[in-house]
Design a protein around this motif. Structure first.
Motif, PDB file in Angstrom:
ATOM      1  N   ALA A 144       0.836  -1.203   0.000  1.00  0.00           N
ATOM      2  CA  ALA A 144       0.000   0.000   0.000  1.00  0.00           C
ATOM      3  C   ALA A 144       0.866   1.245   0.000  1.00  0.00           C
ATOM      4  O   ALA A 144       1.908   1.285   0.657  1.00  0.00           O
ATOM      5  N   ARG A 145       0.433   2.241  -0.747  1.00  0.00           N
ATOM      6  CA  ARG A 145       1.070   3.554  -0.722  1.00  0.00           C
ATOM      7  C   ARG A 145       0.202   4.453   0.143  1.00  0.00           C
ATOM      8  O   ARG A 145      -0.989   4.611  -0.101  1.00  0.00           O
ATOM      9  N   LEU A 146       0.816   5.019   1.189  1.00  0.00           N
ATOM     10  CA  LEU A 146       0.110   5.891   2.123  1.00  0.00           C
ATOM     11  C   LEU A 146       0.778   7.256   2.147  1.00  0.00           C
ATOM     12  O   LEU A 146       2.002   7.341   2.141  1.00  0.00           O
ATOM     13  N   GLN A 147      -0.017   8.301   2.177  1.00  0.00           N
ATOM     14  CA  GLN A 147       0.533   9.641   2.395  1.00  0.00           C
ATOM     15  C   GLN A 147      -0.050  10.155   3.702  1.00  0.00           C
ATOM     16  O   GLN A 147      -1.260  10.362   3.824  1.00  0.00           O
ATOM     17  N   ALA A 154       4.051  -3.040   3.312  1.00  0.00           N
ATOM     18  CA  ALA A 154       3.922  -4.398   2.779  1.00  0.00           C
ATOM     19  C   ALA A 154       3.481  -5.302   3.918  1.00  0.00           C
ATOM     20  O   ALA A 154       4.157  -5.376   4.951  1.00  0.00           O
ATOM     21  N   VAL A 155       2.342  -5.970   3.744  1.00  0.00           N
ATOM     22  CA  VAL A 155       1.763  -6.814   4.776  1.00  0.00           C
ATOM     23  C   VAL A 155       1.672  -8.243   4.249  1.00  0.00           C
ATOM     24  O   VAL A 155       1.242  -8.460   3.118  1.00  0.00           O
ATOM     25  N   LEU A 156       2.056  -9.204   5.087  1.00  0.00           N
ATOM     26  CA  LEU A 156       2.065 -10.609   4.685  1.00  0.00           C
ATOM     27  C   LEU A 156       1.121 -11.441   5.544  1.00  0.00           C
ATOM     28  O   LEU A 156       1.094 -11.305   6.767  1.00  0.00           O
ATOM     29  N   GLU A 179       1.779   7.965  15.647  1.00  0.00           N
ATOM     30  CA  GLU A 179       0.442   7.392  15.790  1.00  0.00           C
ATOM     31  C   GLU A 179       0.260   6.210  14.835  1.00  0.00           C
ATOM     32  O   GLU A 179      -0.363   5.210  15.181  1.00  0.00           O
ATOM     33  N   MET A 180       0.826   6.311  13.624  1.00  0.00           N
ATOM     34  CA  MET A 180       0.749   5.195  12.685  1.00  0.00           C
ATOM     35  C   MET A 180       1.451   3.965  13.269  1.00  0.00           C
ATOM     36  O   MET A 180       0.931   2.851  13.213  1.00  0.00           O
ATOM     37  N   PHE A 181       2.629   4.165  13.861  1.00  0.00           N
ATOM     38  CA  PHE A 181       3.354   3.046  14.444  1.00  0.00           C
ATOM     39  C   PHE A 181       2.624   2.480  15.661  1.00  0.00           C
ATOM     40  O   PHE A 181       2.646   1.268  15.907  1.00  0.00           O
ATOM     41  N   LYS A 182       1.945   3.327  16.406  1.00  0.00           N
ATOM     42  CA  LYS A 182       1.138   2.863  17.541  1.00  0.00           C
ATOM     43  C   LYS A 182       0.025   1.944  17.037  1.00  0.00           C
ATOM     44  O   LYS A 182      -0.208   0.876  17.615  1.00  0.00           O
ATOM     45  N   LEU A 183      -0.641   2.333  15.965  1.00  0.00           N
ATOM     46  CA  LEU A 183      -1.689   1.489  15.400  1.00  0.00           C
ATOM     47  C   LEU A 183      -1.116   0.171  14.884  1.00  0.00           C
ATOM     48  O   LEU A 183      -1.740  -0.885  15.023  1.00  0.00           O
ATOM     49  N   SER A 184       0.079   0.211  14.312  1.00  0.00           N
ATOM     50  CA  SER A 184       0.722  -1.017  13.839  1.00  0.00           C
ATOM     51  C   SER A 184       0.993  -1.965  14.998  1.00  0.00           C
ATOM     52  O   SER A 184       0.767  -3.178  14.898  1.00  0.00           O
ATOM     53  N   ARG A 185       1.469  -1.434  16.107  1.00  0.00           N
ATOM     54  CA  ARG A 185       1.735  -2.274  17.288  1.00  0.00           C
ATOM     55  C   ARG A 185       0.439  -2.871  17.839  1.00  0.00           C
ATOM     56  O   ARG A 185       0.407  -4.024  18.270  1.00  0.00           O
ATOM     57  N   GLU A 186      -0.640  -2.099  17.805  1.00  0.00           N
ATOM     58  CA  GLU A 186      -1.933  -2.610  18.262  1.00  0.00           C
ATOM     59  C   GLU A 186      -2.411  -3.745  17.357  1.00  0.00           C
ATOM     60  O   GLU A 186      -2.967  -4.740  17.828  1.00  0.00           O
ATOM     61  N   GLU A 237       4.827  -7.336   8.698  1.00  0.00           N
ATOM     62  CA  GLU A 237       4.747  -6.199   7.780  1.00  0.00           C
ATOM     63  C   GLU A 237       6.066  -5.455   7.746  1.00  0.00           C
ATOM     64  O   GLU A 237       6.893  -5.572   8.654  1.00  0.00           O
ATOM     65  N   TYR A 238       6.234  -4.704   6.680  1.00  0.00           N
ATOM     66  CA  TYR A 238       7.379  -3.812   6.502  1.00  0.00           C
ATOM     67  C   TYR A 238       6.818  -2.444   6.147  1.00  0.00           C
ATOM     68  O   TYR A 238       5.879  -2.345   5.358  1.00  0.00           O
ATOM     69  N   VAL A 239       7.390  -1.402   6.729  1.00  0.00           N
ATOM     70  CA  VAL A 239       6.974  -0.036   6.427  1.00  0.00           C
ATOM     71  C   VAL A 239       8.198   0.723   5.928  1.00  0.00           C
ATOM     72  O   VAL A 239       9.237   0.735   6.588  1.00  0.00           O
TER      73      VAL A 239
END
Length: 97
Positions: free
Chosen positions: A6-9, A51-53, A17-24, A36-38
């Motif tokens: 995914a491409r995110l802007q 990239a999410v697997l 906050e994005m990394f907090k959501l990833s940890r959740e 995943e890889y960011v």
């Protein structure tokens, strides 16, 4: 394996906050989730590639279609300056194995 790139802007100042959501998401122990890889782009520090697997296409879509994932997406979308671009597909090669 199956997943998405995914491409995110992001809006300014919301990276933490994005990394907090990833940890959740990681803590949610979603069936079939591998990891995943960011990436943050050098050319534009507000642009990220995610990239999410998942173990399988079935596990990926079971998560994607769940109410829990929709709620997580709504939280993530609030951090973005524009809608994300999703590119789903089968993983056909990895290294190392």
């Amino acid at each position: 394996m199956y997943g998405t790139v995914a491409r995110l802007q992001l809006k300014p100042g919301v990276e933490g906050e994005m990394f907090k959501l990833s940890r959740e998401f990681e803590a949610a122990d979603v069936p079939g989730y591998i990891g995943e890889y960011v990436y943050r782009m050098d050319a534009d520090l507000s642009v990220y590639y995610l990239a999410v697997l998942f173990e399988s296409k079935e596990a990926y879509f079971a998560n994607a279609n769940s109410p829990e994932q929709h709620a997580r997406y709504v939280q993530l979308r609030e951090l973005m300056a524009a809608d994300p671009e999703w590119h789903d597909g089968e993983v056909v090669y990895t290294y190392p194995h």
